[in-house]
Design a protein around this motif. Sequence first.
Motif, short mmCIF file in Angstrom:
data_model
loop_
_atom_site.label_atom_id
_atom_site.label_comp_id
_atom_site.label_asym_id
_atom_site.label_seq_id
_atom_site.Cartn_x
_atom_site.Cartn_y
_atom_site.Cartn_z
N GLN B 92 -2.11 -33.99 -89.21
CA GLN B 92 -2.64 -34.44 -87.92
C GLN B 92 -1.50 -34.71 -86.93
O GLN B 92 -1.62 -34.39 -85.74
CB GLN B 92 -3.48 -35.70 -88.09
N VAL B 93 -0.43 -35.29 -87.43
CA VAL B 93 0.71 -35.55 -86.54
C VAL B 93 1.28 -34.24 -86.03
O VAL B 93 1.53 -34.06 -84.83
CB VAL B 93 1.80 -36.36 -87.28
N ILE B 94 1.47 -33.28 -86.95
CA ILE B 94 2.03 -31.99 -86.54
C ILE B 94 1.10 -31.30 -85.54
O ILE B 94 1.54 -30.78 -84.51
CB ILE B 94 2.26 -31.09 -87.78
N TRP B 99 -0.28 -29.46 -80.24
CA TRP B 99 -1.30 -29.43 -79.19
C TRP B 99 -0.70 -29.85 -77.84
O TRP B 99 -0.88 -29.18 -76.83
CB TRP B 99 -2.46 -30.35 -79.59
N ALA B 100 0.03 -30.94 -77.86
CA ALA B 100 0.61 -31.45 -76.61
C ALA B 100 1.67 -30.48 -76.08
O ALA B 100 1.69 -30.17 -74.88
CB ALA B 100 1.23 -32.82 -76.85
N LEU B 101 2.50 -29.97 -76.98
CA LEU B 101 3.56 -29.06 -76.54
C LEU B 101 2.98 -27.77 -75.96
O LEU B 101 3.41 -27.32 -74.88
CB LEU B 101 4.46 -28.74 -77.75
N ALA B 102 2.02 -27.19 -76.65
CA ALA B 102 1.43 -25.92 -76.19
C ALA B 102 0.79 -26.10 -74.81
O ALA B 102 0.95 -25.26 -73.92
CB ALA B 102 0.40 -25.43 -77.20
N ASN B 103 0.08 -27.19 -74.65
CA ASN B 103 -0.60 -27.43 -73.38
C ASN B 103 0.39 -27.61 -72.24
O ASN B 103 0.24 -27.00 -71.18
CB ASN B 103 -1.50 -28.66 -73.49
N LEU B 208 -7.74 -25.29 -75.78
CA LEU B 208 -6.59 -24.96 -74.94
C LEU B 208 -7.06 -24.37 -73.61
O LEU B 208 -6.53 -24.71 -72.55
CB LEU B 208 -5.70 -23.95 -75.69
N ALA B 209 -8.05 -23.50 -73.68
CA ALA B 209 -8.58 -22.88 -72.45
C ALA B 209 -9.15 -23.96 -71.53
O ALA B 209 -8.88 -23.97 -70.32
CB ALA B 209 -9.66 -21.86 -72.81
N ALA B 210 -9.92 -24.87 -72.11
CA ALA B 210 -10.54 -25.93 -71.30
C ALA B 210 -9.48 -26.82 -70.68
O ALA B 210 -9.54 -27.16 -69.50
CB ALA B 210 -11.49 -26.75 -72.17
N ILE B 271 0.11 -37.80 -71.92
CA ILE B 271 -1.32 -37.79 -71.61
C ILE B 271 -2.06 -36.81 -72.53
O ILE B 271 -3.11 -37.13 -73.08
CB ILE B 271 -1.54 -37.38 -70.13
N THR B 272 -1.49 -35.63 -72.71
CA THR B 272 -2.14 -34.63 -73.56
C THR B 272 -2.13 -35.06 -75.02
O THR B 272 -3.08 -34.80 -75.76
CB THR B 272 -1.44 -33.27 -73.41
N PHE B 273 -1.06 -35.70 -75.43
CA PHE B 273 -0.97 -36.20 -76.81
C PHE B 273 -2.12 -37.16 -77.09
O PHE B 273 -2.67 -37.18 -78.18
CB PHE B 273 0.38 -36.90 -77.00
#
Lengths: 412, 341
Positions: B92-94, B99-103, B208-210, B271-273
């Motif tokens: 979950q951490v990874i 998720w945050a980095l990609a966004n 990601l799209a949203a 914020i994304t994290f």
Amino acid sequence: MSRLAGTAAALALFAAATPVVAQSPSPAPAGSPESAGSPAPAGSPAGGAAPLEGSVTLWHTYSSGAGTELTALNQVLDSVRSANPGLTIEVLEVPFGEVFNKYQLEVASGGGPDLMVVPNDSLGQLTRDQLIAPIDPAVEATLTDISQLALDGSKVDGVLMQIPESLKAVALYYNGDAVATPPATTDELLAALAADTSVGLVQGSYHNFGWWGAFGGQLMDDTGKCIADQGGVADAFAFLAQLKEAGATFDPTYDNIANGFKDGSLDIIVDGPWAAGGYVEAVPNVGVVAMPSGPGGPAQPLTGVDGYLINPNGDTALATQVALALTSPEAQQVFADIAYHIPANSTIVADDPISQQFAEAVASGFPRPQNIELNNFWGNFDNALNQVLDTGADPTAAVAEACAAMNTANGK
Amino acid sequence: MTAVAIPGQRRSWIRMPGRNARLVILYLLPAFFVMGIITFYPLAFQTWMSFTDFAIGNLRPGAPAPPWVGLGNYIRIVENNLGIPNFYFVRQVIYNLWWALANVAIHVVLGVAIALLLNTKGLRFKKFWRALYILPVVIPPIIVATVWRNMFDTRNGAINYLLAEIGGLFRIPAETFQIDWLRFSGDVFPFLPSEVNYFLPLAFFALLAANTWLGWPLNAVVATGALQSIPGELYEAAEMDGAGAWQKFRNVTLVYLRPAMIPYAIYGFVITFNLFFLAYFMSGGGPFGRTEQLVTQAFRLVNQQRLYGIAAAFSVIMFFILLAITLVTNRLARATASFDR
């Protein structure tokens, strides 16, 4: 001080995601002049005794279904209010998904509503956490017309913990325009799918629990140990996988299945009486029968009991009397007539064909357990069902894994 | 507390002339008092909770203190020993970091690119376009999540309808596009190892799209502001030196964008994290917990599992993860460096 800190920390944990839907109720302290109620005869909002006086707050979730329950509740409330001019009932609707957590947090912090009408989903947990008051044995003695099934479902360890109002279990809805003869067995349901009848099922343990009994499966033994891995349940899961393979729609989002039935894209679904009003309105030729039986016998959906819980923080005597008024025979008749409730009071006959079918489903259902071990059932078996239906996992292995996880978590 | 540094004076406010120091303290006291009650005390209490087996009954007036379990809650989290299906803490951490980095990477690149386009000389209706692309930001998050979830619906979603229409042009059957975007648990990229595919479920791309739709506009606003502050003379000078388009972009535009974009990217990362609403309302953390974020998991630990002590420990861990990220990014970007350095 530590209670204040505890409350603040718990609120911090809930963060912003818990919607605030209510003002903080302020139950009148027991014995205060404001709350001094005069007991009325059980179940009679306009009984011969002195009218009730005081102020109570009631929480309900009746907008979550078809809306007919809310109509019925308002009618009953009007009746109780007019019979008791000195009684103020503040009513608050809480979304069903939030109601138990909200109640727990508020009551544990010393607040909460005076009474709340909900299914007995968390009756055992609330009792163990001392968040609901036991019903006075003297009051219980007056509930002579309440069915044994409703009374049993309202008890935890033999103590009555709610005033029962109605019984609930899921059954099979069908669109009479598309389905001439509803399937009575699991084989007939598969055959109907093969004949292009569209079938939709909510992908979750509650709506599909009835299939367990149809294949001879059981959840727990008397000690609370999971025994679902001892046969039957895996067969039920395999049957559901067969249904999906044959074209049945499985969706974890309840509204998608309900709306599918309403818009005609689904001919057969499994749902409860709380939704009947909406289906009758949307599907003119709607019918209801018990869930199909299987090789292991009749389907056994979970039978739940809607009832009024009493908050120990408030004036429990007044709240109990209000609950009795709201569950009087007249009130239960209103709910049966308008909202397809199956009355807890056995002297009331629901004459609508849909209600009668639900009454049969309730009678053949499996009383919802209230033991602490059930807490570790939902997550593990929802996950097992998802694995079988979404990834094609072996049902036997998935059920065994879920059962083992449940027993480990329960220390069994 | 940030030190107030006045050029020509010593850095610590404690050594300010007496009257000034007292005044500063006086002004700060109300805010500190409020922060103490609504922030610091609950944080401290939550940290204490994380070392106990706190239950709902412990909130009751006069309830006994919860049992002290020491590091037990932390150990159970790290060992995935919570009795919850699909709970894998390290994964979950990874996933959350990924998720945050990609966004943020997509948001920044897209935001800058669109800002550059809208900064083109001669483009008509610039103000209209800039107003238009900010619209997603003002829509309530729950509406955004619900609309996107419906768009990705298998049977009735707009995305599958669109794909079916496009496929129809190539005579591909519409049934081919009954894609279960939010629940499909198979490998999206079969040629990649399963360990990598675990972090790339189809639901990840739907989310990601949203979030891209939601996230790039503010990046474009920030980039537009920075672009408009670049003196035109710099580009003219670069041209005189023989710089081409790429060199002007690299040596002028990017240099001036950096001070504005990096702090905003760090903010966007945090914020994304902690972005709750998409994972919770759109994918529900599925399939099988593969798009669960730490913040939604913390919520479930309280709301569904009622593991208050565990949830407190989980939140403390989250705090330190975010603290580490902030310190590292600050170090790299010097985003919060004082003016006097």
